[in-house]
Design an enzyme around this catalytic site. Sequence first.
Site, PDB file in Angstrom:
ATOM      1  N   VAL A  82       0.871  -1.168   0.000  1.00 30.92           N
ATOM      2  CA  VAL A  82       0.000   0.000   0.000  1.00 30.92           C
ATOM      3  C   VAL A  82       0.912   1.224   0.000  1.00 30.92           C
ATOM      4  O   VAL A  82       1.778   1.358   0.869  1.00 30.92           O
ATOM      5  CB  VAL A  82      -0.934   0.013   1.230  1.00 30.92           C
ATOM      6  N   LYS A 111      -6.673   5.221   3.079  1.00 30.52           N
ATOM      7  CA  LYS A 111      -7.905   4.650   3.620  1.00 30.52           C
ATOM      8  C   LYS A 111      -8.789   4.131   2.495  1.00 30.52           C
ATOM      9  O   LYS A 111      -9.360   3.044   2.594  1.00 30.52           O
ATOM     10  CB  LYS A 111      -8.646   5.700   4.446  1.00 30.52           C
ATOM     11  N   TYR A 162      -3.152   1.774  10.363  1.00 30.76           N
ATOM     12  CA  TYR A 162      -3.946   0.569  10.149  1.00 30.76           C
ATOM     13  C   TYR A 162      -4.844   0.261  11.347  1.00 30.76           C
ATOM     14  O   TYR A 162      -5.957  -0.239  11.178  1.00 30.76           O
ATOM     15  CB  TYR A 162      -3.042  -0.607   9.791  1.00 30.76           C
TER      16      TYR A 162
END
Length: 137
Positions: free
Chosen positions: A75, A88, A118
């Site tokens: 990510v 997000k 997270y």
Amino acid sequence: MNYLVTDKTPEYKPFAHLHEVSGLLKNKKGNYTQEQLYTAATNSWYCLSIYDGESLIAFGRMISDGVYQALICDVMVDPSYQGTGLGKEIIEGLLQKCQQSGIQSIQLFSAKGKQQFYKKLGFQEREADAPGMSIVI
């Protein structure tokens, strides 16, 4: 802002650029070329890419058996877009794909220093008596 969100793997050059500017490349264990990391991304079960115009500004991917296990990895968000909700959005999109597929067990590899991000999204650290393990060979 209106961004393009797609489940198509980005082209090599934008992917390699985002990998570099996001700092994720520095966090990799092992010695992999950008080409190898791109091949890994193209072999993913599912990925999400976010573009601002022609620029790739966020990316995330999962590997999975497609039934009950998935692993979120890689990510990354361009630093000039961090803090705008794109990370997000990537995570929520990946989790939505898992829900649609009936996958309930989702693991996550996090870059150093990103655990709080997270946790805000509902992820929990593994219990001390059930730690995850890894080996770099």
